[in-house]
Structure formats: C-alpha cells, structure tokens
Design a protein around this motif. Structure first.
Motif, PDB file in Angstrom:
ATOM      1  N   PRO A 166       0.837  -1.212   0.000  1.00 51.65           N
ATOM      2  CA  PRO A 166       0.000   0.000   0.000  1.00 51.65           C
ATOM      3  C   PRO A 166       0.871   1.260   0.000  1.00 51.65           C
ATOM      4  O   PRO A 166       2.043   1.209   0.387  1.00 51.65           O
ATOM      5  CB  PRO A 166      -0.774  -0.109   1.315  1.00 51.65           C
ATOM      6  N   ASP A 167       0.271   2.341  -0.403  1.00 47.63           N
ATOM      7  CA  ASP A 167       0.949   3.639  -0.447  1.00 47.63           C
ATOM      8  C   ASP A 167       1.494   3.976   0.932  1.00 47.63           C
ATOM      9  O   ASP A 167       0.763   3.922   1.930  1.00 47.63           O
ATOM     10  CB  ASP A 167      -0.080   4.707  -0.874  1.00 47.63           C
ATOM     11  N   LEU A 168       2.780   4.276   0.979  1.00 46.80           N
ATOM     12  CA  LEU A 168       3.373   4.525   2.296  1.00 46.80           C
ATOM     13  C   LEU A 168       3.002   5.915   2.827  1.00 46.80           C
ATOM     14  O   LEU A 168       3.180   6.201   4.002  1.00 46.80           O
ATOM     15  CB  LEU A 168       4.889   4.348   2.244  1.00 46.80           C
ATOM     16  N   ASN A 169       2.500   6.773   1.926  1.00 44.57           N
ATOM     17  CA  ASN A 169       1.966   8.064   2.387  1.00 44.57           C
ATOM     18  C   ASN A 169       0.582   7.786   2.936  1.00 44.57           C
ATOM     19  O   ASN A 169      -0.380   7.599   2.202  1.00 44.57           O
ATOM     20  CB  ASN A 169       1.887   9.038   1.209  1.00 44.57           C
ATOM     21  N   ILE A 170       0.516   7.724   4.251  1.00 42.96           N
ATOM     22  CA  ILE A 170      -0.681   7.212   4.912  1.00 42.96           C
ATOM     23  C   ILE A 170      -1.928   8.055   4.619  1.00 42.96           C
ATOM     24  O   ILE A 170      -3.025   7.525   4.432  1.00 42.96           O
ATOM     25  CB  ILE A 170      -0.426   7.049   6.437  1.00 42.96           C
ATOM     26  N   VAL A 171      -1.741   9.373   4.521  1.00 44.20           N
ATOM     27  CA  VAL A 171      -2.903  10.256   4.268  1.00 44.20           C
ATOM     28  C   VAL A 171      -3.441  10.002   2.878  1.00 44.20           C
ATOM     29  O   VAL A 171      -4.650   9.797   2.686  1.00 44.20           O
ATOM     30  CB  VAL A 171      -2.499  11.743   4.434  1.00 44.20           C
TER      31      VAL A 171
END
Lengths: 209, 604
Positions: A79-84
């Motif tokens: 998953p996208d590591l940029n959590i937002v």
C-alpha cells in the motif's frame, strides 16, 4: 475497447493452482474436522489428499513469491506509504463500493500491470499474501508432523491452540472467498475479470479515460 | 611246603623272603640267611610279578560263591525267626489269623480285617505279651464271637487295652498325645501306632528320617479346627515325592517341629492365616524372590490386611511345589486360579492361542505382569514399553504407515487397536505429579472432589478446570491422556496383527464410541488406578484447550465452540455478496436512467 495485459502467465498459473488447492484443502479439511458428521471420503484419504495439496499450495506460493520478487512487481501489493494519501484513496474506493457502484459511478481505480490493486485490495491481499497465507502454511506444516515439531507446538501452546489458529485462518479464507468471487463479477461485464484471469487481458471500454 | 627255612643250604635260584619281601639271589650254592622260622619262596622274578594278580583274580572269582554260602547259612535264621520267638499261645492264634484276607463281619454288615502278620508281630515291642496280653477276653480256652456294631467301636474297644498299661499320666506327658487323646473324637491308638507292628518309639525314631516320622501320623486323615473352621492336616506321600522339595525334611520348612518336639498350636484367627504364617518360611531359602514379592500388588494388598491376597503357597502349592517350568504352561500357570476371567480372555488372545498350539515363545501372565513383583497393567498407562520389549521392530513398522507415530504410540495403548473393535475403549486423563512422575494419590483427589460435593458423579469441564487449579496449588500436576481399554478383561483379547484395527475412523470420527467414557485416573491405596468419570464434553470444551493441550484427535475431540464462530464467519462472508448484489439489483434502474442521461461515467 482497450486491452490491458494485466496478468502474466506465471501469475495466472499460480492463481488457478492456488484456487484448486484452496478448494481441495477446504473440502478435505472439513472432512478431517467433521468425520462422522460429513462422510465424503475416508479419514485416511482426506488426510493424505490434504497433506498433498498442502504442499502443492506451498509450491505454488513459492512460484508466486519468486515471480513477484524477481520481476520487481511485488510493490503492487504494498500500500501507499503516504498514509494520508492512502487513507483518502481507500475511502474513495470504499465510497465507490458502498455507494458509487449502485448509482453508476465509475470505479476510481484503473488496473494497470504496475498498479493492479485498488487500496482496499492492497490491504486485503497484502495481509493475505504476507501474513495470513504464510501463517496458514506454517501452522499446516507443524500439524503435518506433530512428532518432528513437538517442541515448537508445545511452545505455541499445544496442538489445540495451533489447530485453532489453522481453523480460524481457514474460516477467514472461506469467508473471503465468497467476497472475492463476488467482486470478480463487478467488472465491465460479469465475466470480464474471470476471463482476464484466464487470458491475461483485461478489456476496458475506451471512453471514460 | 614250597618254602625254604632260613639257614638251609640251597642251590641256584631266586629266593624271596616272605616276611620282608627281600630278594635273595643264589648263583651256585648258598645258605639262606636268618633263623629257621624265616621262610623263603623260590621263584623267578616273573613268577613273583604274576603271582599277585593271579591271586586277585582267583579271589574275585570266588566272591559270589562265598556270598551264596553265607546267605545259605543265614537263610534259616530269617525264615524261621518270625514266629519262632513267639509264645505257644501266639503261635496257636496265628495258626488261623495269619491266613491272608481273614476278616470279620460287623453289626453294620461291614467287614474288618482280623489278619495278623506274624513276622511283623514278632518284631513288635509287644510280641512278648502274647495275644491275650492285649486281647484279654481271648485265650486258648475261649474265643468270644464278634459283638461290635461298627469298625470304630471295634477299634476303640481294642484301644482301651493300651490304656491298661499306658497310664493317662504317661500319655499326657507328651504334648502331642495330650492334644489328641483329650479330644472327644480322639482316634484309636492304632491309628498312629498300628495294631500289631508296634515298635519302640525311640528305636524307630532313630532309624527313620524326620519326614518319615511326621508322615507316620500326617498321612492319616488328621484334621483340626481353627476357630471352628476345619482344616485337614493330612498329606499324600505322593505329593511330597512329586515336589521339588522332596529331598527336604518337613522340619526344614516347619522349623519349630522335630522328631523330638511337636509344639502346641499357634493361636490363629482363621484357616487362611495358617497359609499366610506358614508361607513366611519360604523366605529362608528364597529370599531374593521374597524381596521381589514385596514390590508386588499382591504384597501391598496383603500388607493392607487383605487375606485374599496370595502368598507363596497360593501360587506354588504347599506340599506339592512343582518345578518352575510348570508355571510356564497353560495348565500349570498359577494365576488362572484366581483370575479366571482374565485367563479365559488370554486364552482367546493371539498369545494364548500360540501358547496352546506350542508355537514360538509367547508370553504367559508373567511375561507382562512379572512373576513375583506382580504389577497390574493400568488402563490409563499405555503398556507400550511392555509390548515393545518383545516387539521392538513394531515401533519402526508403525512409522511406515501411521502418521505422527510417536504421538499415537504415546497416547494410544497398543490394546486400543490390537483388540477387536466391539470391545469398549475409553479416554483416561492421568493426573501426574511432575515432581515424582507418579499418579497422584486418589485420597487427595477424592478429598477435593468431596469438598466441592462432586465425588461420585460425572465431573463437568468447569469442575475439572477447578480441580486442576486446586491440585496445582501445592505443586505441579500435569494431565496426560491415554486411549485405552475400558475393561481389564477386554484388554487381554489381543488379536493377531492382521486383525488389528487400521481404520482411522475408529478414533477419528465425531461419532466414535471412544469418547463416550472419559475419566481421570489417580492411584488407589493398593497402587491400582482409581477412576472418576468426567463429562465427555470436556474433550470438546474450551476448558480442555489448555488442560489437554496435547490431546487433539481430529474429528473426535474438536472444540465445538469454534464451530459456531466458523458458521458466523462464513455466513458473514456470504452476506456480503448477497446484500451488495441485492442492492445492485434494486438500483439497476437508477443506473440505467443515469446512463441514459449520459451522466455517471463522467463523474469522479
């Protein structure tokens, strides 16, 4: 119509062998647990078939791992590591499944070979392929030879605890299977995604992009 | 006449001095030395050498004739000795009474022998008394006709004659006599001493062995009572002759008895105690076996006061002790006397059938239960080690087909598969003290069960949990599980290996009868196991997960609570497509309209 080559041959082979293994393992597993209530085959056959397909599943899991690691495509699962950004995208996807799909909105996610899964799929498959299936394999192997792994089994709290974990994961996979199969029918046409898993090509209407 | 005296002038030759053996050689002529009474024998050296053996041979050849000659001289003495010394009166009586088979008919129409062996009587200590010395009513002048109703009356009447000489005071001086003759049903004197062959007791004692002395009376139908219970004191001489102890004297075992002393009876509570007390004597020689016996269930029971527990003589016999090899035969094995039901089951087993057929070397009772340190095989303990001690290869052969052989062999008793299916199996939970590795004492377990008021009824899973917690307060107690036969008789029905159960479903099935009976096992006061039945639900209960952590029989003992969790999860999974699909169906019209208006696809 646009044809996207979404599923490479090794992935397709892995998927269908894995599917067969899941089916056989669930049926024989149920037979092993419910002999006397369900009598499809003898206990001995059920155990032997279950053990055999268990190892086939391990083999095909390795095929999956080798393919994804060596092609560098393993990132489709991460998953996208940029959590937002990830949460926003996931919410958007959830909104689609929970509302948009009913009113005819377009799927916010467009599958490409390098970005195959939508955020929700990523969470699900990342958990399954990186944690749940390996856990199922490990518990299965431990249960396969109680004598050899007696010390480890004792460490995790005994055979009943181990068996419980194995069963719990099976139940999760079985429940997930209903959702998984249902979701495959949500493509452009009901059989679109299923066909793609055989041919490798996903067809998408040209308009809309 | 063929000898030469000393001082005589003799010609050429070799002369031998007959008193000193000295050789005196003469070449031409010489005078023999010594005085005239010195005798010389003339013969060449070879002649002297042959003379000895020749004389020996002659003597040997004459011996039988010498013997026959002596016998011929003695014969008249022995043949005519018998009656020769008897009085005229006695010889007259014997004229009729020595006739073999002479008998008298009594009042009850039975007959009694009145034959007298003259030779025996003449050797009797009473021969000098003559017949009328005892038979006072008979003389050369009168011979009254029979007037006795029974043999007993006849014998008692004659015995009264003994008392005329042998006063009561003399008889009572001997404790043995004292005991016998003061009895109401005292036997006649002749019962022990015989009638006409009475020898002087002291003479006889010297000539016979202790055993022969004892058997003088104890081959007669002697009985006594212990607290009103009759017991026979009679022996058959054949028993002793057939016994391995035949070369022993009675006093070797009955140490307080001898030819000179017969002690008064020991005070015993009952006849059984006689066997128990007498068996103590076996230790004197068989000390090693006696020590082994102290490690047996039989000893434990005996020590606890159980008089039925066997002592030496119960298995080996008292006077008929057979050879060791006899105990290893189907007929001679002593265990069958008490354990008939178990032995009957054994006879039907593969071991029993082979033993009967005389094939191989199958174990009899002692093969599994030991001979002197007899141990019960316990239902909760897999006798795996016992079986494998004779069948070591089977541990490996099970590994070839049985999954998880170690787990199986550890928890499943060999009997669970090697006994026909129709016999009941049960699950036993062994309460083991980790410190000693032994089963807990049942007294401790029972005390707890009684305190909670659950002794004597099926223990619920929650109560087992409580019991385990309580037991672990004072140390570490672990619960191990064994699948075994429910009944000790059934456990003996071992089948040939071809007939052993190979159906996994015997255990691995939710409807297997193996799970009908579940019990906890602890050690009773005699070392045998004591069982407290449990509710079989414990096997599938959540309480069982930590308690029976290593005991999970697939299909058999699944945790049933998980079934409901599983059902909920699967129904949940199915609900997603059903609900989502239904909403899609319901909203299909909405989408069609929207598509028709050209909206939607453009959105987002």
């Amino acid at each position: 119509m646009k044809r996207i080559y979404l599923h490479a041959l090794p992935v397709r082979i892995w998927h269908w062998v894995n599917a067969l293994c899941f089916f056989v393992l669930i049926v024989t597993g149920a037979q092993i647990r419910y002999r006397g209530i369900m009598n499809v085959m003898s206990f001995e056959t059920a155990v032997n078939v279950h053990n055999f397909f268990g190892f086939v599943l391990i083999g095909t899991f390795l095929l999956w791992a080798v393919y994804y690691v060596f092609t560098g495509r393993l990132k489709v699962y991460i998953p996208d590591l940029n959590i937002v950004r990830f949460i926003l995208a996931a919410l958007k996807q959830a909104q689609y499944y929970g509302y948009g799909i009913f009113v005819g909105d377009q799927n916010p996610h467009h599958a490409t070979p390098d970005n195959k899964f939508n955020p929700m799929q990523q969470v699900a498959y990342f958990s399954i392929m990186f944690f749940l299936l390996p856990a199922q394999i490990v518990t299965g192997v431990l249960l396969w030879d109680l004598d050899r792994f007696a010390a480890i089994i004792d460490m995790v709290g005994g055979i009943k605890v181990l068996g419980g974990v194995h069963l719990f994961l099976t139940l999760f996979f079985t429940a997930f299977l209903f959702v998984h199969i249902y979701l495959t029918t949500l493509g452009h046409t009901p059989l679109e995604h299923i066909k793609a898993m055989f041919t490798g090509y996903e067809e998408e209407p040209e308009h809309g992009h | 006449m063929f000898t030469y005296p000393g001082g005589l002038s003799v010609g050429k030759g070799i002369y031998w001095n007959l008193s000193s053996g000295e050789r005196f050689g003469v070449n031409r002529k010489a005078v023999l030395p010594g005085p005239r009474d010195e005798r010389y024998w003339k013969t060449p050296a070879l002649g002297a050498c042959l003379a000895g053996p020749a004389a020996g041979l002659l003597f040997a050849a004459l011996i039988p004739f010498l013997f026959m000659f002596v016998m011929l001289l003695l014969l008249p003495l022995t043949v005519f000795a018998s009656t020769a010394a008897l009085s005229q009166e006695s010889q007259t009586c014997l004229g009729c009474h020595e006739a073999p088979g002479m008998a008298m008919t009594l009042g009850d129409k039975t007959t009694v022998s009145v034959h007298v062996d003259g030779k025996q009587f003449s050797g009797s200590v009473h021969s000098a008394l003559g017949c009328s010395g005892c038979h006072a009513d008979v003389s050369l002048d009168k011979h009254p006709s029979a007037k006795y109703a029974t043999k007993q009356q006849f014998l008692m009447h004659l015995a009264s004659a003994c008392r005329t000489c042998h006063a009561d005071s003399q008889l009572m001086a001997n404790p043995l006599h004292q005991r016998v003759i003061t009895r109401a049903n005292a036997p006649p004197c002749s019962a022990c001493h015989s009638a006409h062959a009475i020898r002087k007791v002291s003479d006889r004692k010297e000539k016979i062995s202790t055993s022969q002395y004892c058997l003088t009376c104890h081959t007669k139908p002697l009985t006594k009572t212990i607290n009103g219970e009759p017991v026979s004191l009679a022996l058959d001489e054949g028993w002793i002759r057939g016994s391995v102890h035949r070369n022993h004297e009675c006093s070797d075992c009955h140490t307080s008895y001898s030819k000179g002393y017969h002690p008064p009876p020991t005070a015993l509570a009952n006849v059984r105690e006689l066997s128990i007390v007498t068996s103590e004597t076996c230790k004197r020689c068989h000390f090693d076996m006696a020590v082994r016996y102290t490690d047996s269930i039989h000893f434990t029971l005996s020590a606890q006061g159980n008089q039925q527990a066997p002592v030496c003589s119960d298995c080996h016999g008292a006077h008929q002790v057979g050879p060791k090899a006899m105990t290893d035969t189907m007929d001679g094995v002593p265990c069958r006397k008490c354990h008939q039901d178990l032995f009957a089951a054994y006879q039907k087993s593969v071991h029993g059938m082979l033993k009967t057929a005389g094939k191989g070397n199958p174990p009899l009772c002692a093969g599994c239960h030991n001979a002197h340190n007899v141990k019960p095989a316990m239902a909760s303990r897999s006798p795996r080690e016992m079986c494998l001690s004779c069948h070591p290869a089977y541990a490996a052969s099970h590994q070839q087909w049985l999954p998880n052989p170690q787990a199986h062999l550890e928890m499943v008793a060999c009997t669970a598969c090697h006994v026909p299916a129709e016999n009941k199996r049960s699950i036993y939970l062994r309460l083991t003290d980790d410190a000693t590795g032994k089963l807990l004492n049942d007294a401790d377990v029972r005390k707890l069960l009684e305190a909670r008021g659950i002794a004597g009824r099926k223990i619920e899973p929650k109560e087992l949990w409580w019991l385990n917690r309580k037991l672990n307060e004072g140390g570490t107690v672990s619960i191990s599980v064994a699948v075994s036969m429910n009944d000790s008789v059934h456990a003996h029905y071992l089948t040939p290996k071809e007939e052993a159960l190979r159906q996994c479903e015997g255990c691995h099935s939710a409807d297997s009868s193996f799970y009908d009976t579940v019990a906890i096992a602890s050690a009773g006061p005699d070392g045998r196991e004591v069982y407290h039945e449990l509710d079989p639900k414990v096997l599938g209960s959540a309480y069982g997960v930590p308690l029976l952590r290593d005991f999970y029989v697939m299909s058999g003992t699944r945790v049933t609570a998980l079934d409901y969790v599983g059902l909920a999860m699967i129904l949940g999974g199915m609900a997603v497509p059903v609900a989502h699909g239904t909403i899609r169906l319901m909203t299909a019209r909405l989408r069609r309209e929207r598509q028709h208006r050209g909206e939607g696809r453009e959105k987002s």
